[in-house]
Structure formats: structure tokens, C-alpha cells
Design an enzyme around this catalytic site. Structure first.
Site: not given
Length: 428
Positions: A207, A281
Site C-alpha cells: 500500500k 478474503r
């Protein structure tokens, strides 16, 4: 300690000298909040934020009109992530006082653990904090098991192990059982599954700073479902509920997972990793497999899963996904009853097919041709829920945390959603 500033409620407009539509005014006795009959709870919360901003750290809610909802609205705005504040609460009847005390205990816990620095809130810390809270409210009705590190790999929790192995702090799975009857054969009414990424660097899909600086809060889903179970217990939950927290750091190291890796799950699904920053996920999948094995009537997972949900809803609503229309409507009714904001976003069968991979059954992220990121993430998760068309809710926690203060909220965690999920658990 300085004398508390008295806060009273008024249904009269402020004197003109305080400005048109003034939220509050100073009186001889303290501060009067001027209610209009339109969104009074929001007005009280905004006033609480402004009063805190003036440096008033000791207040008394005085006079007539204070009930549990107005008192709580004031506290949500008044409370901030640093410094100590004390409130002398207006008298309430026993039931309302109990409700207020339990909100202060549980929802403040949720806000505090989300706001804690990642250095202090690693995977094991988060799991233990959850155990401590639930043991406090549930007593002997609570049992738990913690699995961590290489034991996860040996027991085939491959998503959680893969994501967490790159950190010096081992990944952890918390499996907690609230069983009010004590009967080991009692049916499981609900399973709550939470994403507990205690810091998310993005891994090798790293990020930028602007997206990493709030990633201590990436365990907000785990905090939400933990708080929801605890709060439901304080409201008299008498059904068996299991809590599954999937806790890990997502870090970069020589042992971290890479793009192109393939994860083989216990339910036979294979997943190609094409974005290490779509890790939530991957860990939730393990928890959902365990939840499905319990054959509960209800599965709820909660996760700060996608930026797409925040793009759609900002930080004001949690995003709700489900194939079960009746269940989704009951959740929205619970949200309305608790004055919390949820919004349903689309989830259809075709979203389940928008995760193509050349080397595995699924990709962990949708391709550029499928830009509905929050919906495709929910579609991914559905592959790990045995009966995904009934009894399953996915919450993308877009309202968990605010990077900057706004007129109703201080910066940091909000606690939104705890009351709604507790309401659903006790109403079902």
C-alpha cells in the site's frame, strides 16, 4: 477535579446572539442543547463533539429529558481517542441504566481495541482480548480454543497461515463457543466470523502511505463480531453461538506469500493469489469453512474488506451483502431499531463467476473487466459458505473507522454495528 459543566436539554431555540440555528448556548448554569424535533440524536451527538473540542473534559447531564438514547448519542460524539473524559449521567430507570452501562462496557471496548496501535494489538493480543471480554460477560458458558503458527498449517488452515506467515508475530485462529445450556450436543444457532488483520501493509502488493496509515484498524470486523456477541449476551442471548476470529499481520518478508501462489483450502477450492493486498478474503475463507461445518441457522461474517464499499458508502454506512432477502431485511430492521446505518449492496450469482484464474479455480481478486470490487469480494466468500443462498450475511465494515474527525465523530473507531448484530442475534 474541576466542577462538572452541566449539560441540559431545551426545546426552545437559542437566543439570537448565539447565532441562527445554534446547536447549544451557554447559560447561567452551564450549557443548553437546543433540540428541534428533527434528528435530535444526531444534534446531540454533534453537540457532544463540539463540547469535547472546547476542552471540557468533565460534564454532567442534568435536568429533564435525558434517556438512554440521548445519553448515548452525547457520549458517541463526546468520546475521543485520547485524553480522559468523565460524565455524570442523568438518572435513568434500572433497565435503561443497565443498557447504558453495557453499551459503555462493550462498545467502548470495540472502539479501544480498534484504536490501539498495531504494536500493542497483534494477532495473539487480539484473540486474548476477545476471550477476556467474552469470559467476563459470559462466565462459564464460554469455552475457547486458540490455534496459531505452524499448527494452522498442520490443521489445513491454509489461507490464514499463508497470509500470516510473513510476520514475526504468528497468525492465530480463535474458536470460541458460547453455549448457555452447557449441552455439548446443543445445536449451534449462529456462527460469527471476523477478519482480524492486525496490520495490513498490503504485502508485496504494498500500500501507499495514504492507504496504509490507518491499517491498524483492519481488524475492525473481528472487533465488531466480538462486541456483538458480548452485547447480545448482556441482553440475554440464550442460544448457542460460535465466534471464529481469523487474526494475522499481512507483512513483507522473505517468508511472505507472493503473487502467483496457489492456496488449497480444506473444502477443495484452489485460489490463485494475484494481489496480496486482497488478503482479508483469504483468511475469512478458513473461518467460513469452519462455520459451515457447524450447520448453523445463521452465519455472519464481518470484515474491513474493500475500499470499494467505502467508495460507495463513505464511512457512514456498513455495507450489507446477502443472497437471502428475508434475512437481509431482518438485519436492516435491526439496524433501524438501533439507530445504526447499514445499506445493502448488490450480490448476484454472476459476481461469483467474476474471479477467473488460469491456474486455479478462483482468483483472489476480480480482473479489470469486473470493477464491482465489493460485490466480487462477497462473491469470492460465497464459495466458502456451504449453503450460501440461505442464512448468510456478509458485512463489509465501511463505517468501522474514520481517519479524520467530522462534526459527529472524533477520528478513530465508531463502534457502529454492535447493537444491530446483537439485536439480530437476540431477535431471531
Amino acid at each position: 477535579m474541576t466542577e462538572a459543566m452541566k449539560i441540559t436539554l431545551s426545546h426552545e431555540p437559542a437566543d439570537a446572539r448565539w447565532g441562527e440555528k445554534a446547536l447549544y448556548s451557554f447559560t447561567q448554569d452551564g450549557i443548553a442543547l437546543h433540540l428541534t424535533g428533527k434528528d435530535d440524536l444526531g444534534l446531540i451527538q454533534r453537540a457532544g463533539r463540539k463540547i469535547d473540542g472546547q476542552g471540557l473534559k468533565h460534564v454532567e447531564l442534568a435536568g429533564d429529558g435525558w434517556d438512554v438514547e440521548k445519553s448515548w448519542a452525547f457520549w458517541m460524539g463526546y468520546r475521543g481517542p485520547k485524553g480522559k473524559r468523565t460524565v455524570t449521567w442523568a438518572p435513568l430507570d434500572d433497565a435503561q441504566q443497565k443498557e447504558l452501562n453495557n453499551r459503555l462496557k462493550v462498545i467502548d471496548w470495540v472502539r479501544d481495541v480498534i484504536n490501539a496501535p498495531a504494536e500493542e494489538m497483534g494477532p495473539e493480543h487480539l484473540a486474548q482480548r476477545a476471550v477476556d471480554l467474552l469470559a467476563d460477560v459470559g462466565g462459564e458458558r464460554v469455552s475457547y480454543r486458540i490455534t496459531k503458527g505452524e499448527d494452522l498449517r498442520e490443521q489445513n488452515y491454509m489461507g490464514l497461515h499463508t497470509v500470516g506467515r510473513g510476520s514475526e508475530r504468528p497468525p492465530v485462529l480463535l474458536a470460541l463457543d458460547f453455549n448457555p445450556t452447557g449441552d455439548a450436543n446443543a445445536p449451534v444457532f449462529a456462527c460469527l466470523v471476523g477478519k482480524g488483520i492486525t496490520f495490513d501493509s498490503g504485502g508485496y502488493s504494498i500500500k501507499q502511505t495514504a492507504f496504509m496509515d490507518s491499517m491498524k484498524s483492519d481488524m475492525g470486523g473481528a472487533a465488531l463480531v466480538t462486541g456483538s456477541l458480548a452485547f447480545a449476551i448482556t441482553r440475554g442471548l440464550n442460544k448457542r453461538v460460535k465466534l471464529i476470529l481469523c487474526c494475522a499481520d499481512n507483512m513483507i518478508s522473505g517468508n511472505a506469500f507472493r503473487l502467483g501462489d496457489i492456496i488449497r483450502y480444506r473444502n477443495g477450492k484452489t485460489v490463485e493469489v494475484m494481489n496480496t493486498d486482497a488478503e482479508g478474503r483469504l483468511v475469512l475463507a478458513d473461518g467460513l469453512i469452519d462455520a459451515s461445518a457447524q450447520k448453523p441457522a445463521l452465519i455472519i461474517d464481518a470484515a474491513t474488506l474493500t475500499g470499494a464499499a467505502k467508495t460507495a458508502l463513505g464511512n457512514d454506512y456498513h455495507a450489507l451483502f446477502s443472497f437471502d432477502d428475508a434475512l437481509a431485511n431482518r438485519l436492516l430492521q435491526s439496524a433501524q431499531a438501533e439507530n445504526e446505518a447499514f445499506w445493502r449492496l448488490p450480490l448476484a450469482e454472476f459476481h461469483r463467476n467474476q474471479l477467473p484464474s488460469n491456474f486455479a479455480e478462483l482468483n483472489n481478486t476480480a480482473g479489470g473487466a469486473y470493477p464491482a470490487g465489493a460485490s466480487t469480494a462477497a462473491g469470492f466468500l460465497s464459495h466458502f459458505v456451504e449453503n450460501y443462498q440461505q442464512g448468510w450475511l456478509h458485512i463489509d465494515c465501511s463505517a468501522t473507522y474514520r481517519k479524520a474527525a467530522v462534526e459527529q465523530w472524533a477520528a478513530g473507531a465508531t463502534g457502529i454495528g454492535v447493537r444491530t448484530l446483537a439485536n439480530l442475534l437476540t431477535a431471531e
